[in-house]
Structure formats: C-alpha cells, structure tokens
Design a protein around this motif. Structure first.
Motif, PDB file in Angstrom:
ATOM      1  N   PRO A 154       0.798  -1.174  -0.001  1.00 23.55           N
ATOM      2  CA  PRO A 154      -0.099   0.075  -0.039  1.00 23.55           C
ATOM      3  C   PRO A 154       0.838   1.289  -0.007  1.00 23.55           C
ATOM      4  CG  PRO A 154      -0.600  -1.303   1.969  1.00 23.55           C
ATOM      5  CD  PRO A 154       0.576  -2.113   1.073  1.00 23.55           C
ATOM      6  N   ALA A 155       1.931   1.074   0.669  1.00 22.54           N
ATOM      7  CA  ALA A 155       2.857   2.657   0.853  1.00 22.54           C
ATOM      8  C   ALA A 155       3.446   2.829  -0.443  1.00 22.54           C
ATOM      9  CB  ALA A 155       4.036   2.251   1.904  1.00 22.54           C
ATOM     10  N   LEU A 156       3.820   1.635  -0.920  1.00 21.71           N
ATOM     11  CA  LEU A 156       4.224   1.934  -2.289  1.00 21.71           C
ATOM     12  C   LEU A 156       3.486   2.422  -3.393  1.00 21.71           C
ATOM     13  CD1 LEU A 156       6.851   1.548  -4.565  1.00 21.71           C
ATOM     14  CD2 LEU A 156       6.049  -1.012  -4.672  1.00 21.71           C
ATOM     15  N   TRP A 157       2.016   1.818  -3.272  1.00 17.08           N
ATOM     16  CA  TRP A 157       1.069   2.292  -4.177  1.00 17.08           C
ATOM     17  C   TRP A 157       0.850   3.798  -3.928  1.00 17.08           C
ATOM     18  CZ3 TRP A 157      -0.640   0.946  -8.744  1.00 17.08           C
ATOM     19  CH2 TRP A 157      -1.655   1.252  -8.869  1.00 17.08           C
ATOM     20  N   GLN A 158       0.654   4.156  -2.737  1.00 17.64           N
ATOM     21  CA  GLN A 158       0.499   5.272  -2.314  1.00 17.64           C
ATOM     22  C   GLN A 158       1.372   6.375  -2.996  1.00 17.64           C
ATOM     23  OE1 GLN A 158      -2.276   4.817  -0.138  1.00 17.64           O
ATOM     24  NE2 GLN A 158      -2.625   7.146  -0.823  1.00 17.64           N
ATOM     25  N   ARG A 159       2.843   5.858  -3.080  1.00 17.77           N
ATOM     26  CA  ARG A 159       3.703   6.787  -3.633  1.00 17.77           C
ATOM     27  C   ARG A 159       3.528   6.976  -5.203  1.00 17.77           C
ATOM     28  NH1 ARG A 159       8.908   7.129  -1.062  1.00 17.77           N
ATOM     29  NH2 ARG A 159       9.665   8.441  -2.537  1.00 17.77           N
ATOM     30  N   ILE A 160       3.158   6.029  -5.696  1.00 22.06           N
ATOM     31  CA  ILE A 160       2.836   5.825  -7.009  1.00 22.06           C
ATOM     32  C   ILE A 160       1.892   6.695  -7.735  1.00 22.06           C
ATOM     33  CG2 ILE A 160       2.359   4.516  -9.133  1.00 22.06           C
ATOM     34  CD1 ILE A 160       3.745   2.172  -7.657  1.00 22.06           C
ATOM     35  N   GLN A 161       0.792   6.658  -6.604  1.00 20.66           N
ATOM     36  CA  GLN A 161      -0.486   7.795  -6.877  1.00 20.66           C
ATOM     37  C   GLN A 161       0.115   9.027  -6.809  1.00 20.66           C
ATOM     38  OE1 GLN A 161      -2.849   6.275  -8.167  1.00 20.66           O
ATOM     39  NE2 GLN A 161      -1.665   4.588  -8.029  1.00 20.66           N
ATOM     40  N   SER A 162       0.793   9.618  -5.956  1.00 23.23           N
ATOM     41  CA  SER A 162       1.148  10.894  -5.813  1.00 23.23           C
ATOM     42  C   SER A 162       2.310  11.422  -6.681  1.00 23.23           C
ATOM     43  CB  SER A 162       1.526  11.161  -4.180  1.00 23.23           C
ATOM     44  OG  SER A 162       2.631  10.241  -3.922  1.00 23.23           O
ATOM     45  N   GLN A 163       2.966  10.259  -7.299  1.00 22.44           N
ATOM     46  CA  GLN A 163       4.337  10.857  -7.860  1.00 22.44           C
ATOM     47  C   GLN A 163       4.450  10.032  -9.354  1.00 22.44           C
ATOM     48  OE1 GLN A 163       7.173  10.473  -4.705  1.00 22.44           O
ATOM     49  NE2 GLN A 163       8.519  11.038  -6.180  1.00 22.44           N
ATOM     50  N   ASP A 164       4.944  10.533 -10.379  1.00 21.13           N
ATOM     51  CA  ASP A 164       5.055   9.863 -11.614  1.00 21.13           C
ATOM     52  C   ASP A 164       6.211   9.019 -11.801  1.00 21.13           C
ATOM     53  OD1 ASP A 164       2.769  10.976 -12.794  1.00 21.13           O
ATOM     54  OD2 ASP A 164       3.900  12.597 -14.083  1.00 21.13           O
ATOM     55  N   GLN A 165       7.381   9.453 -11.105  1.00 24.64           N
ATOM     56  CA  GLN A 165       8.513   8.441 -10.897  1.00 24.64           C
ATOM     57  C   GLN A 165       9.103   8.806  -9.653  1.00 24.64           C
ATOM     58  OE1 GLN A 165      10.966  10.511 -14.317  1.00 24.64           O
ATOM     59  NE2 GLN A 165      12.310   9.590 -13.038  1.00 24.64           N
ATOM     60  N   GLY A 166      10.019   7.789  -9.098  1.00 23.89           N
ATOM     61  CA  GLY A 166      10.591   8.093  -7.996  1.00 23.89           C
ATOM     62  C   GLY A 166      11.141   6.684  -7.292  1.00 23.89           C
ATOM     63  N   PHE A 167      11.581   6.822  -6.189  1.00 29.05           N
ATOM     64  CA  PHE A 167      12.042   5.427  -5.542  1.00 29.05           C
ATOM     65  C   PHE A 167      11.287   5.316  -4.122  1.00 29.05           C
ATOM     66  CE2 PHE A 167      15.184   7.059  -8.021  1.00 29.05           C
ATOM     67  CZ  PHE A 167      15.700   5.783  -8.869  1.00 29.05           C
ATOM     68  N   HIS A 168      10.748   4.266  -3.941  1.00 33.33           N
ATOM     69  CA  HIS A 168      10.422   4.014  -2.488  1.00 33.33           C
ATOM     70  C   HIS A 168      11.078   2.901  -2.180  1.00 33.33           C
ATOM     71  CE1 HIS A 168       7.253   3.168   0.607  1.00 33.33           C
ATOM     72  NE2 HIS A 168       7.583   1.753   0.351  1.00 33.33           N
ATOM     73  N   LEU A 169      12.142   3.485  -0.860  1.00 31.46           N
ATOM     74  CA  LEU A 169      13.251   2.652  -0.474  1.00 31.46           C
ATOM     75  C   LEU A 169      12.647   1.986   0.705  1.00 31.46           C
ATOM     76  CD1 LEU A 169      15.927   5.291  -1.274  1.00 31.46           C
ATOM     77  CD2 LEU A 169      15.685   3.276  -2.569  1.00 31.46           C
ATOM     78  N   ASP A 170      11.666   2.481   1.147  1.00 36.09           N
ATOM     79  CA  ASP A 170      11.360   1.867   2.551  1.00 36.09           C
ATOM     80  C   ASP A 170      11.167   0.438   2.343  1.00 36.09           C
ATOM     81  OD1 ASP A 170      11.948   4.419   3.670  1.00 36.09           O
ATOM     82  OD2 ASP A 170       9.981   5.086   3.295  1.00 36.09           O
TER      83      ASP A 170
END
Lengths: 209, 729
Positions: free
Chosen positions: B275-291
């Motif tokens: 879910p956290a990763l998905w949340q990031r993806i929804q708010s950002q077009d690209q990036g890194f989810h390192l957690d």
C-alpha cells in the motif's frame, strides 16, 4: 729417742725480713732457723721437728698456704703463724681454717709477735709432751699377749675379775695373774695409773676401730 | 657502562620473581571483556561509517541502474506503441481503406482484407487486424499466424459492439486513437488459453463526408513486449509492470499476474500488497520507494506520444501503466543485505581479533601489575627509605617508610625537591654525595643526621645512579638505612671496652701501688724488727740509744702505715661477689673482641660446657681476666703466618670450673716459667707487664688458679680455675 731442738723456723723470701725476724727472736733468746723458700724448708722438714713456724703468705713458687697444706699432709704438726705484707680477710680466714695459730700483718707489734711465738712454742711443747706420753703408753701395751690384751680391754670396760673370768671362760685366779703381768709390763703403779695409761694410748686406736 | 649480567636473561632473578606472582583468571576475564567491548565499540564506528557509505553508494548505483532500466523499459513500451500507432495510421491512410470507407462493397472489402493480410504477414506482432463498422460488427478481420495469416470468413465475424474498446473508440474524434488496457485476450466471451496478453490500439475512421464509418483496430501481442521487459530487468521478477488498477502485468510472481483479466487473480494488486508503495505511485510519476521490502524504483508510463502529428489525443488512461524495478539487487550479494552480511562478517572477525588482543593485553597487564604489586609491597615493606630522584633532585618515587618518617604520603612527596623536604643543614651535608651521584658515580656514606621525627640519628645512605641506554643520567635511586640501633650497640660495646680499659688501668695502678707497697713494706718491716731487736739488746742505762731505737721503730711503723693506707685506698678492697655465668662472660668478652679478632684475621672459636652452673665471683674482674688472656693470645698471634686460631673453652671437674684460652702462637718461653705472672714482666714493646700479674691477683683473690702450659702441637693454653660455688644452707 733423741729430742729434736726446739726452733722457731722462719720462712720468708725477703732476706732482710728474714734476718730481722731472726734478730728479733735472738734478742729474746729464742733459737731460730731461717729458710729462703717453702721448698727449702720442706727439704729439711721431718716429723719430729719441734718449735713453731713463721710463714710468709706470699712467696715465689710455693706460697705459705700451700706449704701449710703440705705439712698437714706430712702430719707435721708445728704450730704456724702467718706473716703477711698485705693480708686480706678471706686469706686470713682460709689460713685460720686450715689450722694456723695466728695471722699477723707486717709490720707488726714486735712484742705481740714474740708473745705469739712463745704461745706457739708452749702449744708445741704440750702437743709433743702428749704425744710422748702416748707413745710411751703404747710401747708398754705393745708388750701384752693377746690374752692379756683381752683381759685389759675388759678391765678398761669396767669388768670385775669375776665377770671377766666368766666371759673368757677361765678361772678368776688366772685373770688375777694376767692383771699382775699387765701391771708389770706397762709399769703402772696401781689400777688407776694403768687405766690412765690405757686411755692415753687408746684414742688414736679407738678412732681407727 | 651498562652492567652485564653473568647469567643469561632467562635465568635472571626477574624470571624467578615472575614465578611467584599469581594471576587471577577472573580479573583477566573481566579485563578482557572490558577491553574487548571497548575495542568492539571503537571498531563499530569505522565499520558503521564504511557500511553507511557503501550502502549509499550501492543504493545510488542501484537507483541509477533502476532508473536506466525503467527508462529503457519505458522507451521500449513507447516504441512499441509508436510503431503500432504508425501502422494504424498507415492503414487508415491506405487507398483501400479510404475506398472501403466510401462504399462497403465486396471488392473493396476484399481489397482491404488484402491490405490487412499484407500487414499481418509482415508484422507478426499483430494478432489481429480488424475493421469494425459503426454498428459494432467486424467487417474485415485478419487473424495472424505469421506466414499463415488468414482473412476470417464473413460468416465467422463477430459482434464487438459491446466491448469497451469499441465504444471508447467510436466516441473519439477523428485524429484520436484509443489504447485499450493491457489484458488477456478474450475470444467469444472466454479467455484464450494459453493466455494471450494483448494491447489493442484503435482509431475511428470516417469517410470523406466526415461520417464515422467504423474503427480500425490492431491487436498487439503483449508477450513479446513483456519478454523484452524481462530481459531488460536481467531476470524475472526484477522489472514489474502494473496497470492502472494495480494489477501486475509483469511481476515477481507469475501467479499473481493478470489479476484484472482473470477472476481468480482479482485480489492480487500492488495496492493491496504494498500500500505504501502504491500510495507513492499515486502521488508521483516517478521516484524511489526505498522503505519497502523490496526497495523499488517506479515510473508511470504515459501512453501519449507527441511524435505523431496526426494524432492529437491518445485516449484511454492518462498513464495506463507503471513500471517498477526492484532495487533489491540484480545480484543478491550486491544489495544492501549482502553488504550488511559482508561488513558484519568483517566486523565480527575484527572484533574477535580485538578480543584476542584484549585477552593478551589483559594477561600481560595483569602480570605486569602483579609484578609491580609485588615489587611495591617489597619496597614498601622495607624498613628503609627507598626513593627515586631525578636529575633536578625531585622525588619521583618514595616508599612507605617516607610516610612514617616524614608524615607525607608518597603522593604528597611526588615532585618535591630534596631541598624542600630536608632541612638546610642536612641538605648541605648531603650535597657532596649528591654531586658525586649526579656525576654518575654511586655514592655511599654513613652520616649522623637529625632525620625526621622517628629519631633516625645514624643513617647509611646509598645513591645509585640510573643511566639511560645512551649513557645519559636519568636520575638515581636513594636508599637510606637506619643504623641508629647498630651504632648504639657499637657505641655501647666501645663504651664497655673503654670501661674495661679504664678498669684495667685502675687495676694496673692498684696492682702497682700494691706491689710498691709490698716492696716498701718489706724493708720497713725489717727496719722495725731490727730496731726492736736492737732495743732489747741495748744497755739498760743508755737511755739516749734506746730513745733513738724506739724512734727508728716508730718511724718505720709510721711509714709502713702510710704505705698500707695508700694500698688500701687504691687496692681492690672487698670483693662483692655475685653469681657469674662463666659461659655468658666468655661469650660477652668474645663479642667485645670479635672485631679485633676479625681485623687480625684470627678465627675465634667458642666451646662451651652448657652444664656449667653460675659461680660466685666479681663479674667485672672475671671479665678483666678473660679480656687480658684473650688480648695476650691475639697479640701473640699477630706475627704468625698461616691460620691464626684461638679456642676459648669452658669445662668443669668436681672441684673447679675452668676457662681455657688456647692459641696456636709461639707459646711461652719455658725458661721463664712462673715469671710471666710477675709484675712488670713483659715481652711487649709498649706493655706494662701488669696484665698477667693483675689476672693472677684477681684469680687468687677468688681463691682460684691461673696457670699455663705450652701445648705439644704448638701454642699455649692459659687456664683459669675458679672454685665452684658451695651451697650453704
């Protein structure tokens, strides 16, 4: 027996003192002989010496005390007066204990010394007299036969002729014969004289028995 | 200059000292743990820094890699779509299509079919090429099978008017295209099996009047694209592709893929799983989810491309897909986990080494401290002052004795100068010694000082220089021994000797006086007696002569009395005898003479009869006799070569107790005999000749014997025989 001359023997290593003592004795006509050392005196000493001895305590070689000791061993009974230049109490006590007549310090009162010498001579004379009597008595009793001696011993113990006869299982008469013979041999005038002579002669023998 | 030990170092005394120390294993263990933990902590810092840096760099690299992979994947997607779009535009622009749009005649339809067939044969990636009319019926359809592409019979054409892609496309303006979701193909209402992932790209086509006659649609086979993406990821599961709803089109687990198309996989979405990763993806077009596990890079891929001027809007989802790349290491050991393991392993190794080192250090430390402890205990326990002083005369070490003597603890003394501690007078007296030791030579001295408050009067001082290896003086050791008692004993013995000498002199004097008195007394006696004798023989009438003789007599006596008094005064007087233990006297006299005997190198032997009972005698006089005899023996031996022996023996017989002094000297000249006991008889250059005379006087005064005999084996024996005490009741 021949009587030895009565002499005052002076033993002192100091010639002057020796001579002075001799002079002093001569002044009152006391015969004297001087000796330069204890050894010299001992050479001449004999049992029948008469008189007395004036001894210096301290001499080279044998001292006075040592000499006194030797004389007693020799049964020489001369009275001894010690004369010393430095007498001390222990030495004096020792000397007197050993039989010295007196212990006099030099220089002495000459009168006193002479009196003491005379006293010693008297003493010596008495002793020699007693010894002479005893010797005479002994000589008489020497002549007794054994049986006479047995009778004599019982008489001295106070036995009567009768009791002696019973004891020795002989006749009373025989005891009387023995008694007569004893009286004759000893030269006693009566019974009392006989017993006196017996007791004069006895003490040394009793002492040894 | 350094003193060399004769013994090799492993035989030195330090080695034996080391053997008596005891090391407590518990302490070693505790120290090891302490030091080990400290080392471990110290090591932890660089290791953690290294770990941080390395992890960052790995992350950076992974992120770069991930980014590159994402962009390559996006480019591949874009190219695929671009190509497909180009083909679609090409089809729309062909003559056959235009003609067919004008009039749907069988010839024109056949021509269009041929056109489709040609495309399908050349482009194996299109599964289907179709035209669907505005009502929803397929009018032309080519099914691709590579070279076996076939035109579908009219009878087999299907109605597609109910499909979402048809409706969406038909609603578009001309010049717009529709991209359908990436999904599994459905044919006649059922999923194709094996699964056939497809992308549909469609656009409405109109005739010249602008009436929309239907749609052109290309079914793009997705498997190729997906395989390509997997290749880009390096291995399966690294690169993911997720659709708008979060369903995996390409994911870590093939079983979870195509959740949007398959009813059984509907629950498997990224939104649910991460879910956290998905949340990031929804708010950002690209990036890194390192957690998250795993750390991911993501890129939402736009379907629109601006490279085709003919297409204004590319309808469908704005960014239909998200590409994700797992950063958790294309190679397992390259990732942060691998790094952690590596670093932890290294750290463990170093820590182990650290503990070993700590153990060794703790052991050595314990041994050193135990050694130091022993040395300290010994030095502190010594009844003497021990210190170390540097070249500036400052105390650098003091033992406990200083504390008792000066009342200052070693800590207080540390750094004080000698001038500060000692009073000016003492310091001034020590100055020459200090100069000597500071010039590098050992200095020893016995001094009498007022030292501290304990009454140290006589001290023996030793200063030992301490040099460095290069020979430079670093400081010096101070050792101060209290010899007051020794000195006291020495003093007392000397006093005793002096007293004896004094007594000896007095006795000599007394003896001389006695002798003189005796010698004078003799002639005086003679005079007295001669005068007395003369007086007796003097004529009674010569009063004058008698008077003179009496005077001579009196004067001689007077002189004699004076002499006697003199002798009494200086003489021995009365003895005051007490109990005397001959053995004790012998021992004491030997003790007094011991020093002299040692000096003359004479072996002095005592042989005691322990059963000897005390005698009654004057102690000092008996001492005097033995003293004289021993001194004679010593003096007789001074000229002798070879061993010099004196035997002092006590023994007893029934009458007397004897003390015998035997030497192995030249003996007594036999011709002299008893002379040797006479006063003023001496062989000695500066002797008075009174010793033996006095001794004999004393012995005789005790009623004893003093004599001598030469021994057959040489030397002479003098013996004193004293009467044993007689017990009186």
């Amino acid at each position: 027996m021949t009587e030895a001359p009565v002499l005052v023997h002076v033993v002192d290593d100091d010639g002057a003192v020796r001579n002075a003592l001799a002079a002093l004795l001569a002044s009152v006509d006391l015969p004297c002989r001087t000796h330069a050392s204890a050894e010299a005196f001992l050479d001449q000493a004999s049992a029948d010496m008469a008189g007395c001895l004036l001894l210096d305590v301290r001499m080279p070689g044998m001292g006075g005390l040592e000499l006194q000791k030797r004389l007693r061993e020799m049964d020489l009974t001369l009275p001894v007066i010690f004369i010393t230049g430095h007498g001390d109490v222990p030495m004096a006590v020792k000397a007197l204990q050993a039989g010295a007549m007196d212990f006099i310090e030099k220089p002495c009162n000459e009168q006193l010394l002479l009196e003491r010498v005379r006293l010693c001579l008297d003493e010596d004379r008495k002793v020699r007299r007693a010894r002479q009597l005893r010797n005479q008595a002994r000589a008489g009793f020497e002549l007794l036969t054994p049986r006479e001696r047995a009778v004599m011993e019982r008489m001295a113990a106070g036995g009567s002729s009768k009791s002696i006869a019973a004891e020795l299982e002989i006749k009373e008469r025989t005891v009387d014969v023995h008694r007569f013979n004893i009286m004759h041999k000893v030269g006693a005038r009566n019974l009392a004289d006989l017993l006196k002579r017996w007791f004069q002669a006895s003490p040394p023998e009793d002492g040894s028995k | 200059m350094k003193p060399r030990l004769a013994a090799p170092p492993w035989l030195s005394r330090a080695g034996t000292l080391r053997r008596i120390i005891q090391i407590e294993p518990r302490r070693v263990l505790i120290h090891t743990l302490l030091w080990g933990c400290l080392l471990a902590l110290l090591l932890a810092l660089p290791f953690s820094l290294y770990y941080q840096a390395e992890r960052q760099s790995i992350r950076d690299r992974q992120q770069q890699d991930g980014e590159r992979i994402l962009h390559l994947a996006a480019e591949a997607l874009r190219q695929e779509l671009d190509t497909t779009l180009s083909d679609l535009l090409f089809l729309a622009a062909t003559e056959a299509t235009r003609a067919f749009l004008e009039a749907d005649t069988p010839e024109r339809r056949a021509a269009l079919a041929r056109e489709f067939l040609a495309l399908a044969r050349h482009k194996a990636r299109y599964d289907q090429v179709r035209f669907i009319d505005a009502r929803g019926w397929e009018r032309v359809r080519v099914n691709n099978g590579g070279a076996l592409a076939t035109v579908v019979d009219e009878a087999d054409l299907q109605f597609k008017g109910d499909r979402p892609y048809f409706r969406a496309t038909l609603a578009l303006q001309s010049g717009q295209a529709h991209l359908s979701p990436f999904e599994l193909n459905v044919e006649r209402g059922r999923l194709d099996f094996p699964h056939k992932p497809v992308l549909r790209l469609a656009m409405p086509v109109a005739d010249t009047q602008g009436r929309v006659r239907g749609i052109l649609i290309l079914n793009l086979l997705g498997q190729r694209l997906l395989d390509h993406l997997v290749t880009l990821g390096g291995r399966p599961g690294v690169l993911w592709l997720v659709d708008k709803q979060g369903h995996w089109l390409l994911g870590p687990d093939p079983g979870n893929e195509w959740g949007g198309s398959r009813t059984e996989g509907a629950g498997h979405t990224l939104a649910i799983r991460h879910p956290a990763l998905w949340q990031r993806i929804q708010s950002q077009d690209q990036g890194f989810h390192l957690d998250g596990p795993p750390p991911m890079g993501f890129l939402r891929v736009p379907a629109v491309t601006a490279q085709h001027p003919g297409i204004a809007v590319f309808t469908g989802p704005d960014r239909p897909w998200t590409l994700l790349v797992s950063l958790a290491g294309q190679q397992r050991n390259d990732g942060p986990d691998g790094l952690l393991r590596r670093v932890a392993g290294l750290y463990a190794l170093w820590t182990l080494f650290g503990f070993t080192l700590a153990g060794a250090l703790a052991f050595m430390g314990q041994r050193q401290s135990a050694l130091a402890h022993i040395a300290e205990r010994v030095i502190d326990g010594l009844p003497m002052l021990v210190a170390y002083v540097d070249t500036e005369l400052r105390y650098r070490f003091n033992n406990r004795a200083y504390e008792t003597l000066f009342g200052l603890t070693p800590r207080q003394l540390y750094g004080k100068t000698m001038a500060e501690l000692l009073d000016a007078d003492t310091f001034a007296r020590l100055r020459p010694l200090l100069d000597q030791v500071l010039s590098g030579h050992p200095a020893h001295a016995q001094l009498s000082l007022e030292h501290g408050r304990e009454g140290w009067r006589d001290v023996q001082i030793s200063y030992l220089p301490d040099r460095q290896d290069d020979g430079r003086l670093r400081g010096f050791f101070v050792m101060v021994n209290n010899i007051t008692h020794l000195k006291e004993v020495e003093r007392r013995e000397r006093q005793h000797l002096l007293e004896l000498a004094h007594v000896s002199r007095l006795a000599s004097l007394g003896e001389m006086a006695g002798e003189i008195a005796h010698e004078v007394n003799q002639p005086l006696s003679a005079i007295a007696m001669f005068s007395s004798a003369s007086l007796r023989r003097a004529p009674a009438g010569d009063a004058q002569l008698r008077d003179w003789l009496e005077s001579i007599n009196a004067q001689a006596k007077r002189a004699s009395e004076v002499v006697r008094r003199l002798r009494r005064f200086v003489g021995k007087g009365e003895l005051r005898p007490g109990p005397v233990d001959l053995n004790q006297v012998a021992r004491e006299v030997v003790g007094l003479m011991r020093f002299e005997a040692d000096r003359l190198d004479v072996a002095l032997t005592l042989e005691m009869d322990a059963t000897l009972a005390p005698l009654s005698a004057e102690l000092i006089l008996v001492e005097q006799v033995l003293f004289n005899l021993l001194r004679n023996a010593l003096e007789a031996l001074t000229g002798r070569e070879g061993p010099r022996l004196i035997l002092l023996r006590t023994r007893q017989d029934a009458e007397r107790a004897w003390v015998e002094v035997t030497d192995n000297g030249p003996g007594v000249d036999p011709t002299r005999g008893q002379d040797i006991f006479e006063p003023f008889m001496t062989d000695k250059a500066n002797g008075l000749g009174m010793g033996l005379a006095i001794s004999r006087s004393i012995v005789e005064a005790h009623g004893g014997i003093l004599d001598h005999h030469n021994n057959p084996e040489g030397g002479v024996t003098f013996r004193v025989g004293l009467t044993k005490e007689v017990k009186h009741d």
